[in-house]
Motif scaffolding. Sequence first.
Motif, PDB file in Angstrom:
ATOM      1  N   HIS A 154       0.860  -1.193   0.000  1.00  0.00           N
ATOM      2  CA  HIS A 154       0.000   0.000   0.000  1.00  0.00           C
ATOM      3  C   HIS A 154       0.891   1.236   0.000  1.00  0.00           C
ATOM      4  O   HIS A 154       1.976   1.225   0.566  1.00  0.00           O
ATOM      5  CB  HIS A 154      -0.885  -0.006   1.255  1.00  0.00           C
TER       6      HIS A 154
ATOM      7  N   GLN B 299       0.587   5.781   0.169  1.00  0.00           N
ATOM      8  CA  GLN B 299      -0.169   7.037   0.221  1.00  0.00           C
ATOM      9  C   GLN B 299       0.832   8.171   0.094  1.00  0.00           C
ATOM     10  O   GLN B 299       1.918   8.103   0.659  1.00  0.00           O
ATOM     11  CB  GLN B 299      -0.920   7.183   1.542  1.00  0.00           C
TER      12      GLN B 299
ATOM     13  N   ILE C  63      -2.265  12.240   3.551  1.00  0.00           N
ATOM     14  CA  ILE C  63      -2.378  10.899   4.113  1.00  0.00           C
ATOM     15  C   ILE C  63      -3.727  10.752   4.803  1.00  0.00           C
ATOM     16  O   ILE C  63      -4.080  11.538   5.677  1.00  0.00           O
ATOM     17  CB  ILE C  63      -1.220  10.626   5.082  1.00  0.00           C
ATOM     18  N   ASP C  64      -4.467   9.737   4.391  1.00  0.00           N
ATOM     19  CA  ASP C  64      -5.748   9.401   5.010  1.00  0.00           C
ATOM     20  C   ASP C  64      -5.443   8.433   6.156  1.00  0.00           C
ATOM     21  O   ASP C  64      -5.183   7.253   5.930  1.00  0.00           O
ATOM     22  CB  ASP C  64      -6.662   8.751   3.974  1.00  0.00           C
TER      23      ASP C  64
END
Length: 103
Positions: free
Chosen positions: A82, A84, A88-89
């Motif tokens: 993953h 991001q 950033i969530d």
Amino acid sequence: MEQIHHYTELTERMAGEKFVLYVMSEGCSVCHADLPKVEEQLVRYDIPHAKILVNDMPEAAGQLSLFTAPFVILFADGREFHRQARIIDFKTLDYRLSQLAAL
């Protein structure tokens, strides 16, 4: 959070079973603001992690396609799991960290 200074050490760590990389840039206020939030989430999971300063490691920027900062990349079994960038969530990051920890 431990800082990695050499690209060879970074590639060794990425090749491991699980690894989280936080990428920051010199003079980036968002990078410095997000670092404690990422560290706070990592405390809940037993996953090796480190940070790099992309200005000191330009080969990492090219090899990992790091065109902006901050950046969080999760690795599982030597492969990217993953990523991001920029905004950033943290809710999604927490979910992905829980998935990585369960592997």
